[in-house]
Write a protein that holds these residues in place. Structure first.
Motif, PDB file in Angstrom:
ATOM      1  N   PRO A  10      -2.202  14.620  49.951  1.00  0.00           N
ATOM      2  CA  PRO A  10      -3.150  13.634  49.604  1.00  0.00           C
ATOM      3  C   PRO A  10      -3.044  12.388  50.435  1.00  0.00           C
ATOM      4  N   GLU A  11      -1.634  12.109  50.360  1.00  0.00           N
ATOM      5  CA  GLU A  11      -1.530  10.769  51.018  1.00  0.00           C
ATOM      6  C   GLU A  11      -1.818  10.671  52.658  1.00  0.00           C
ATOM      7  N   ASP A  12      -1.873  11.731  53.211  1.00  0.00           N
ATOM      8  CA  ASP A  12      -2.431  11.741  54.666  1.00  0.00           C
ATOM      9  C   ASP A  12      -3.761  11.453  54.708  1.00  0.00           C
ATOM     10  N   THR A  13      -4.681  11.270  53.660  1.00  0.00           N
ATOM     11  CA  THR A  13      -6.098  10.890  53.708  1.00  0.00           C
ATOM     12  C   THR A  13      -6.159   9.342  54.291  1.00  0.00           C
ATOM     13  N   ALA A  14      -6.992   9.440  55.374  1.00  0.00           N
ATOM     14  CA  ALA A  14      -7.122   8.292  56.048  1.00  0.00           C
ATOM     15  C   ALA A  14      -8.280   8.351  57.244  1.00  0.00           C
ATOM     16  N   VAL A  15      -8.881   7.120  57.814  1.00  0.00           N
ATOM     17  CA  VAL A  15      -9.420   7.449  58.989  1.00  0.00           C
ATOM     18  C   VAL A  15      -8.540   7.427  60.284  1.00  0.00           C
ATOM     19  N   TYR A  16      -8.554   8.499  60.962  1.00  0.00           N
ATOM     20  CA  TYR A  16      -7.625   8.591  62.075  1.00  0.00           C
ATOM     21  C   TYR A  16      -8.247   8.241  63.300  1.00  0.00           C
ATOM     22  N   TYR A  17      -7.446   7.415  64.253  1.00  0.00           N
ATOM     23  CA  TYR A  17      -7.959   6.610  65.386  1.00  0.00           C
ATOM     24  C   TYR A  17      -7.128   7.402  66.488  1.00  0.00           C
ATOM     25  N   CYS A  18      -8.017   7.444  67.645  1.00  0.00           N
ATOM     26  CA  CYS A  18      -7.219   8.078  68.804  1.00  0.00           C
ATOM     27  C   CYS A  18      -7.235   6.590  69.768  1.00  0.00           C
ATOM     28  N   VAL A  19      -6.019   6.564  70.307  1.00  0.00           N
ATOM     29  CA  VAL A  19      -5.615   5.415  71.120  1.00  0.00           C
ATOM     30  C   VAL A  19      -4.975   5.915  72.494  1.00  0.00           C
ATOM     31  N   GLY A  20      -5.456   4.586  73.506  1.00  0.00           N
ATOM     32  CA  GLY A  20      -5.043   4.970  74.705  1.00  0.00           C
ATOM     33  C   GLY A  20      -4.176   3.675  75.341  1.00  0.00           C
ATOM     34  N   ASP A  21      -3.124   3.748  75.784  1.00  0.00           N
ATOM     35  CA  ASP A  21      -2.549   2.564  76.512  1.00  0.00           C
ATOM     36  C   ASP A  21      -2.419   2.762  77.977  1.00  0.00           C
ATOM     37  N   ARG A  22      -2.698   1.707  78.524  1.00  0.00           N
ATOM     38  CA  ARG A  22      -3.223   1.612  79.984  1.00  0.00           C
ATOM     39  C   ARG A  22      -2.034   1.132  80.765  1.00  0.00           C
ATOM     40  N   THR A  23      -0.884   0.643  80.077  1.00  0.00           N
ATOM     41  CA  THR A  23       0.213   0.010  80.782  1.00  0.00           C
ATOM     42  C   THR A  23       1.213   1.049  80.992  1.00  0.00           C
ATOM     43  N   SER A  24       2.155   0.891  81.945  1.00  0.00           N
ATOM     44  CA  SER A  24       3.054   1.841  82.511  1.00  0.00           C
ATOM     45  C   SER A  24       4.154   1.856  81.402  1.00  0.00           C
ATOM     46  N   VAL A  25       4.200   3.097  80.575  1.00  0.00           N
ATOM     47  CA  VAL A  25       5.373   2.947  79.452  1.00  0.00           C
ATOM     48  C   VAL A  25       6.232   4.175  79.634  1.00  0.00           C
ATOM     49  N   ILE A  26       7.613   4.089  79.072  1.00  0.00           N
ATOM     50  CA  ILE A  26       8.238   5.436  78.982  1.00  0.00           C
ATOM     51  C   ILE A  26       8.157   5.935  77.604  1.00  0.00           C
ATOM     52  N   THR A  27       8.678   4.959  76.929  1.00  0.00           N
ATOM     53  CA  THR A  27       8.476   5.402  75.150  1.00  0.00           C
ATOM     54  C   THR A  27       7.140   4.826  74.857  1.00  0.00           C
ATOM     55  N   PRO A  28       6.292   5.803  73.969  1.00  0.00           N
ATOM     56  CA  PRO A  28       5.062   5.168  73.598  1.00  0.00           C
ATOM     57  C   PRO A  28       5.365   4.159  72.275  1.00  0.00           C
ATOM     58  N   SER A  29       4.558   3.349  72.595  1.00  0.00           N
ATOM     59  CA  SER A  29       4.620   2.251  71.339  1.00  0.00           C
ATOM     60  C   SER A  29       4.143   2.691  70.039  1.00  0.00           C
ATOM     61  N   ARG A  30       4.596   1.863  69.040  1.00  0.00           N
ATOM     62  CA  ARG A  30       4.192   2.210  67.601  1.00  0.00           C
ATOM     63  C   ARG A  30       3.360   1.199  67.107  1.00  0.00           C
ATOM     64  N   TYR A  31       3.148   0.057  67.925  1.00  0.00           N
ATOM     65  CA  TYR A  31       2.445  -0.892  67.245  1.00  0.00           C
ATOM     66  C   TYR A  31       0.877  -1.005  67.942  1.00  0.00           C
ATOM     67  N   PRO A  32      -0.115  -1.264  66.990  1.00  0.00           N
ATOM     68  CA  PRO A  32      -1.451  -1.026  67.479  1.00  0.00           C
ATOM     69  C   PRO A  32      -1.870  -2.128  68.654  1.00  0.00           C
ATOM     70  N   ASN A  33      -1.239  -3.104  68.572  1.00  0.00           N
ATOM     71  CA  ASN A  33      -1.743  -4.036  69.819  1.00  0.00           C
ATOM     72  C   ASN A  33      -1.192  -3.589  70.900  1.00  0.00           C
ATOM     73  N   ASP A  34      -0.590  -2.748  71.174  1.00  0.00           N
ATOM     74  CA  ASP A  34      -0.247  -2.337  72.731  1.00  0.00           C
ATOM     75  C   ASP A  34      -1.050  -1.070  73.160  1.00  0.00           C
ATOM     76  N   TYR A  35      -2.217  -0.817  72.524  1.00  0.00           N
ATOM     77  CA  TYR A  35      -2.883   0.036  72.767  1.00  0.00           C
ATOM     78  C   TYR A  35      -4.337  -0.688  73.121  1.00  0.00           C
ATOM     79  N   GLU A  36      -4.799  -0.644  74.402  1.00  0.00           N
ATOM     80  CA  GLU A  36      -6.182  -1.088  74.615  1.00  0.00           C
ATOM     81  C   GLU A  36      -7.361  -0.759  74.167  1.00  0.00           C
ATOM     82  N   ASP A  37      -7.204   0.751  74.291  1.00  0.00           N
ATOM     83  CA  ASP A  37      -8.386   1.488  73.895  1.00  0.00           C
ATOM     84  C   ASP A  37      -8.457   2.244  72.465  1.00  0.00           C
ATOM     85  N   TRP A  38      -9.412   2.261  71.668  1.00  0.00           N
ATOM     86  CA  TRP A  38      -9.316   3.097  70.485  1.00  0.00           C
ATOM     87  C   TRP A  38     -10.852   3.740  70.233  1.00  0.00           C
TER      88      TRP A  38
END
Length: 125
Positions: free
Chosen positions: A87-115
């Protein structure tokens, strides 16, 4: 203009499974990293999982062992297989995309330009 389009949300009982998918529309564009965030009512947006081509997968601790993220380069999609839902998984789920070249994917929403627009996942007890 590139858009992220989610599908696959819905209502499921606790212990059940759902698979979310996200497609890139509006052109051929390959994000360095793609992932998923979620937001429950009254709570802040929370990192769930992400994948980068160079760094692999990263998961939030509460979903490790239950959720699996995968990307299909040929179809330019990202999916989230969610098992043993709670039940605690209940939420709106958003797909995100990061345009910058990264090795380790970020955990921070501000690092993703596309939602994406979000898809509702409801887990009943």
């Amino acid at each position: 203009q590139v858009h992220l389009v989610e599908s696959g949300g819905g209502l499921v009982q606790a212990g059940g499974s759902l698979r979310l998918s996200c497609a890139v529309s509006g052109g051929t564009f390959f994000f360095s990293a793609m992932g998923w965030f979620r937001q429950a009512p009254g709570k802040e947006r929370e990192f769930v999982a992400a994948n980068s081509w160079r760094g692999g997968n990263t998961y939030e601790d509460s979903v490790k062992g239950r959720f699996t993220i995968s990307r299909d380069s040929a179809k330019n999609t990202v999916s989230l297989q969610m098992n043993s839902l709670k039940p605690e998984d209940t939420a709106v789920y958003y797909c995100v995309g990061d345009r910058t070249s990264v090795i380790t994917p970020s955990r921070y929403p501000n690092d993703y330009e596309d939602w994406g627009q979000g898809t509702q996942v409801t887990v009943s007890s």
